[in-house]
Design a protein around this motif. Structure first.
Motif, mmCIF file in Angstrom:
data_model
loop_
_atom_site.group_PDB
_atom_site.id
_atom_site.type_symbol
_atom_site.label_atom_id
_atom_site.label_comp_id
_atom_site.label_asym_id
_atom_site.label_seq_id
_atom_site.Cartn_x
_atom_site.Cartn_y
_atom_site.Cartn_z
ATOM 1 N N VAL A 32 61.343 -88.011 34.650
ATOM 2 C CA VAL A 32 60.481 -88.165 35.824
ATOM 3 C C VAL A 32 59.276 -89.045 35.471
ATOM 4 N N PHE A 33 58.830 -88.974 34.222
ATOM 5 C CA PHE A 33 57.656 -89.723 33.769
ATOM 6 C C PHE A 33 58.040 -90.896 32.864
ATOM 7 N N ASP A 34 59.324 -91.239 32.850
ATOM 8 C CA ASP A 34 59.832 -92.342 32.037
ATOM 9 C C ASP A 34 59.499 -92.125 30.556
ATOM 10 N N MET A 35 59.710 -90.879 30.110
ATOM 11 C CA MET A 35 59.463 -90.511 28.715
ATOM 12 C C MET A 35 60.686 -89.789 28.178
ATOM 13 N N GLU A 36 60.648 -89.434 26.894
ATOM 14 C CA GLU A 36 61.768 -88.736 26.265
ATOM 15 C C GLU A 36 61.263 -87.548 25.457
ATOM 16 N N LYS A 73 57.858 -95.288 24.027
ATOM 17 C CA LYS A 73 57.072 -94.633 25.075
ATOM 18 C C LYS A 73 56.217 -93.483 24.549
ATOM 19 N N VAL A 74 56.016 -93.390 23.238
ATOM 20 C CA VAL A 74 55.270 -92.282 22.652
ATOM 21 C C VAL A 74 53.821 -92.320 23.111
ATOM 22 N N SER A 75 53.303 -91.144 23.488
ATOM 23 C CA SER A 75 51.876 -91.064 23.810
ATOM 24 C C SER A 75 51.320 -89.772 23.245
ATOM 25 N N GLY A 76 50.182 -89.842 22.648
ATOM 26 C CA GLY A 76 49.507 -88.646 22.146
ATOM 27 C C GLY A 76 49.976 -88.208 20.792
ATOM 28 N N GLY A 77 49.063 -88.003 19.879
ATOM 29 C CA GLY A 77 49.372 -87.467 18.564
ATOM 30 C C GLY A 77 49.916 -88.502 17.621
ATOM 31 N N LYS A 110 58.168 -70.477 27.117
ATOM 32 C CA LYS A 110 56.841 -70.457 26.485
ATOM 33 C C LYS A 110 56.495 -71.806 25.857
ATOM 34 N N LEU A 111 57.472 -72.644 25.650
ATOM 35 C CA LEU A 111 57.271 -73.973 25.089
ATOM 36 C C LEU A 111 57.196 -75.027 26.193
ATOM 37 N N ALA A 112 57.763 -74.705 27.330
ATOM 38 C CA ALA A 112 57.900 -75.675 28.425
ATOM 39 C C ALA A 112 56.563 -76.186 28.943
ATOM 40 N N VAL A 113 55.572 -75.318 29.073
ATOM 41 C CA VAL A 113 54.292 -75.744 29.639
ATOM 42 C C VAL A 113 53.546 -76.660 28.663
ATOM 43 N N ALA A 114 53.636 -76.381 27.361
ATOM 44 C CA ALA A 114 53.019 -77.277 26.374
ATOM 45 C C ALA A 114 53.660 -78.663 26.462
ATOM 46 N N PHE A 115 54.970 -78.699 26.605
ATOM 47 C CA PHE A 115 55.673 -79.972 26.759
ATOM 48 C C PHE A 115 55.254 -80.653 28.061
ATOM 49 N N ALA A 116 55.208 -79.894 29.143
ATOM 50 C CA ALA A 116 54.841 -80.459 30.447
ATOM 51 C C ALA A 116 53.417 -81.013 30.420
ATOM 52 N N ARG A 117 52.529 -80.365 29.690
ATOM 53 C CA ARG A 117 51.147 -80.844 29.581
ATOM 54 C C ARG A 117 51.113 -82.217 28.909
ATOM 55 N N TRP A 118 51.997 -82.449 27.962
ATOM 56 C CA TRP A 118 52.093 -83.745 27.295
ATOM 57 C C TRP A 118 52.552 -84.812 28.294
ATOM 58 N N LEU A 119 53.419 -84.414 29.227
ATOM 59 C CA LEU A 119 53.913 -85.363 30.220
ATOM 60 C C LEU A 119 52.850 -85.682 31.269
ATOM 61 N N ASN A 120 52.227 -84.613 31.838
ATOM 62 C CA ASN A 120 51.290 -84.804 32.940
ATOM 63 C C ASN A 120 50.645 -83.457 33.256
ATOM 64 N N VAL A 121 49.334 -83.406 33.389
ATOM 65 C CA VAL A 121 48.623 -82.139 33.597
ATOM 66 C C VAL A 121 49.029 -81.479 34.917
ATOM 67 N N ASP A 122 49.119 -82.231 36.005
ATOM 68 C CA ASP A 122 49.539 -81.645 37.283
ATOM 69 C C ASP A 122 50.953 -81.088 37.190
#
Length: 196
Positions: A32-36, A73-77, A110-122
């Protein structure tokens, strides 16, 4: 991941797949965010978070590292050319096949939200609300949906055993598919989630 218990929800017009236990198909969500997802799984912060989560969930953390080429497409860290974590301690499951049939990289709720935060806060907030609704929603509809999925899967398994059962499966299949879809819709309506 069993394809019959996958529930697609729509985020800004694009399907994001969860299963009835709250696991998210990270491959579909990242697209959805053109990431992997492999780029996130490669981050040092991700490994640290997964180690801590495994510790708090009392799961043994023995990651399998898979060497993969880095996406652009890496972003963050810090990612470098670090191997990705895959099939790790009940937190990450990878399955071959199309996303419709349950293929892709799946993440523990429990891991999904941390991953989703990396994609997009909303998107992270949206995921958190949907996972919570799936896990804490009206049990009657969820139990009925899980039961319909289990009956569907059991009937499908029996059907593959013999030609006679295959003929019976062909007769049962439409009613069983209807029942799964009916309870999927009931679950979505009860949880107040957009099924469009």
């Amino acid at each position: 991941m069993n394809a019959s218990n996958i529930i697609p929800f729509h985020y800004e017009g694009q399907a994001v797949r969860f299963n009835s236990d709250g696991w998210i198909n990270a491959t579909v969500a990242a697209a959805v965010f053109d990431m992997e997802p492999r780029d996130w799984l490669r981050l040092h912060e991700t490994e640290g978070y997964m180690r801590a989560l495994a510790k708090h969930l009392s799961i043994q953390f023995e990651p399998k590292f898979t060497e993969r080429k880095q996406s652009k497409k890496v972003s963050g860290g810090k990612s470098g050319f670090r191997p990705e974590l895959s099939n790790c301690a009940g937190l990450v499951i990878t399955k071959r096949g199309s996303s419709v049939n349950g293929g892709g990289t799946w993440l523990h709720p429990k891991l999904a939200v941390a991953f989703a935060r990396w994609l997009n806060v909303d998107f992270a907030v949206w995921c958190d609300l949907h996972i919570d609704a799936l896990l804490r929603g009206d049990l009657n509809e969820k139990q009925q949906f899980d039961r319909a999925c289990r009956i569907y899967t059991e009937a499908k398994d029996v059907a593959s055993l013999s030609g006679r059962e295959l003929a019976r499966w062909k007769i049962k299949k439409p009613a069983l598919e209807y029942r799964v879809e009916y309870w999927r819709e009931q679950l979505q309506l009860t949880l107040g989630l957009d099924a469009a």
